[in-house]
Design a protein around this motif. Structure first.
Motif: not given
Length: 431
Positions: A75-76, A78-85
Motif C-alpha cells: 500500500d505504501c 515508496h523506497g526513497e521516502t523510507e530511505l529518507e526516514k
C-alpha cells in the motif's frame, strides 16, 4: 588472529576493533565488555559485509538502545521516502534500523539501506520470503526460507528476527490457551499458518543448526522473535507466551554453542504491574541474554498516542533490565508512519531509554540532566536548547511565545521563581 564471530573472538580472549569502538562510546573497560560478550550478556550486531557500520553494543551495563522500524509495503511502496526516514532516524540518534519491507524490490532497497547506514540494520526474513518467491505461503519450502536468510546475511544484515520458538509444541499450547487477539506477530502468524497448512514443524526450529551456520559465517546476531507476544493486556503473561520463552532459552544455549550472538524479543502489550516480573523471567529463562522489547504498551485505548503508552512501558521495562527498545509511533495500529510520526516515536523512545539509564545507574546518564538543570538555574536559554533531546522543538516553542522579559517565559513572566530566586540569592542570571 582470525575469528568467526564477536562471541568467538571474545571467548578466545581477543579484542576486536568493534569491541574497542563500543567500549570507547560507552566509557567502559574493553576487557569487561569482552567478557560480557563471551558470556552472551552483550551483543555487537556487526555483519562482516556491512562496511559502513559504526558498531554499537546492546546488553548488560550499556546504555539502553532504541530501534526504528521502516520499509515498503504494497500500500505504501515508496523506497526513497523510507530511505529518507532512515537518514533522519540516524540523525536523531537511533541505534538500529529494522527493514520490514514485504513488497516490491526488497533486495534493492535493503542493499541501499545497508550501504548508507552507519547503524546496525535488522530484517525479518520470513516477511520477504512470500514476495521474493512469488508463491503461496504453503508452497515455500524450508530450504527456500533458509535461502532468504542467506541472501539477507550476504547483503550485510547485522541482526535478524527469527521466529524459531513457535514450534509445534508452542503452537499446541497456544491452541489450548484462549486469547482475545490470537497471534499478532506478523512473522509468527505466517509461520503458524505454514505449520497448520503443511502439518510440519516450523522450518526455523527444525533446521536451527543450518540457520546457525549461516549466522556464524557472516556474524549475524539472531534476534529470537516472540511470535506469541501479547497483542493486548488481556493476553499478557499467558501460557503460550511463557512456553515460547522457555523454548527461546533452549535455542539461546544452542546458538551460543556455535558462537552465534543472540537477543531475545519480548512483549508487546502488558499491564504496568506485569512488566518487571516479565523482565526477570526473560533474564532467568534466557540466561541473561539481551532483551529487546516492543513497548511494552501499557494500555490498549490510545490509538494515535501509542508512542506515549509505549514510552511508559519502555522506561519501566528498561529500568528492570530490558536492553533494547523498539520504537512505537503515533501511527501504531493505524497506518504506515510518516516522517513526523517517526520523529515523535524516536524522541519518545529515547526519553524512555534515558530515564531507564538514570534508574540503572549507567555511567554518565545523570550528567546530561544535571547540565540541563544548571542551564535552567542560570536561565541560559541557548544552553537549554543545545542540551534538549529535541532542540528544534524547544527553540520553536520559545519563539512562538516571546516574553516581555528575556530572563523569563510567558508562563510566569516577572513572577518566575527561578528569576526571582537568582536575584535574591545574588546569582548572575543569564550568561
Amino acid at each position: 588472529m582470525e575469528y568467526s564471530t564477536q562471541m568467538n573472538a571474545a571467548r578466545r580472549g581477543l579484542i576486536t576493533k568493534e569491541m574497542e569502538a563500543v567500549a570507547r562510546k560507552e566509557g567502559v573497560a574493553v576487557e569487561n565488555l569482552r567478557d560480557l560478550i563471551a558470556r552472551g550478556q552483550v551483543v555487537i550486531p556487526a555483519n562482516k559485509n556491512h562496511k559502513t557500520l559504526d558498531p554499537c553494543g546492546i546488553g548488560r551495563g550499556l546504555r539502553t538502545k532504541i530501534n526504528v522500524n521502516l520499509g515498503v509495503s504494497k500500500d505504501c511502496c515508496h523506497g526513497e521516502t523510507e530511505l529518507e526516514k532512515a537518514r533522519v532516524a540516524i540523525e536523531l540518534k537511533a541505534d538500529a534500523i529494522m527493514d520490514l519491507s514485504c513488497y516490491g524490490k526488497t533486495a534493492e532497497f535493503r542493499r541501499r539501506l545497508i550501504t548508507m547506514s552507519s547503524v546496525a540494520v535488522g530484517t525479518v526474513p520470513v516477511y520477504d520470503a512470500v514476495g521474493y518467491y512469488d508463491k503461496d505461503l504453503r508452497e515455500i519450502t524450508p530450504e527456500e526460507f533458509l535461502g532468504v536468510v542467506e541472501k539477507h546475511a550476504a547483503d550485510g544484515v547485522d541482526f535478524m528476527t527469527i521466529h524459531a520458538g513457535v514450534n509445534r509444541e508452542t503452537a499446541a499450547r497456544f491452541k489450548k490457551t484462549p486469547r482475545l487477539t490470537n497471534i499478532v506477530s506478523r512473522g509468527g502468524a505466517l509461520l503458524f499458518a505454514w505449520m497448520e497448512l503443511n502439518g510440519r514443524e516450523n522450518p526455523f526450529y527444525e533446521y536451527f543448526d543450518d540457520l546457525l551456520e549461516i549466522c556464524r559465517r557472516y556474524d549475524v546476531t539472531i534476534s529470537l522473535g516472540d511470535a506469541c507476544r501479547p497483542g493486548c493486556l488481556k493476553d499478557a503473561t499467558d501460557a503460550a507466551q511463557i512456553q515460547e520463552l522457555i523454548t527461546l532459552g533452549e535455542l539461546t544455549r544452542r546458538a551460543w554453542e556455535k558462537d552465534v550472538q543472540v537477543m531475545i524479543e519480548g512483549p508487546g502489550h502488558m499491564p504496568l504491574n506485569e512488566i518487571g516480573p516479565n523482565m526477570l523471567l526473560e533474564k532467568k529463562l534466557c540466561h541473561g541474554a539481551p532483551f529487546y522489547v516492543l513497548g511494552p504498551l501499557v494500555t490498549d485505548i490510545a490509538p494515535g498516542y501509542d508512542h506515549i503508552t509505549s514510552a511508559i512501558g519502555g522506561a519501566i521495562a528498561a529500568a528492570h533490565g530490558a536492553d533494547f527498545l523498539c520504537y512505537v509511533t503515533p501511527a501504531e495500529h493505524l497506518r504506515l508512519p510518516t516522517l513526523e510520526d517517526m520523529k515523535e516515536g524516536i524522541i519518545a523512545s529515547r526519553i524512555a531509554a534515558h530515564a531507564a539509564d538514570i534508574a540503572k545507574g549507567i555511567p554518565g546518564a545523570r550528567q546530561w540532566d544535571d547540565a540541563m538543570s544548571e542551564a535552567r538555574r542560570k536561565l541560559d536559554w541557548e544552553k537549554m536548547f543545545q542540551l534538549a533531546i529535541d532542540p528544534e522543538k524547544a527553540r520553536r516553542y520559545r519563539e512562538e511565545s516571546r516574553p516581555e522579559k528575556e530572563d523569563s517565559c510567558t508562563m510566569c513572566g516577572e513572577m518566575c521563581a527561578v528569576r526571582n530566586m537568582n536575584r535574591v540569592m545574588g546569582d548572575p542570571g543569564p550568561v
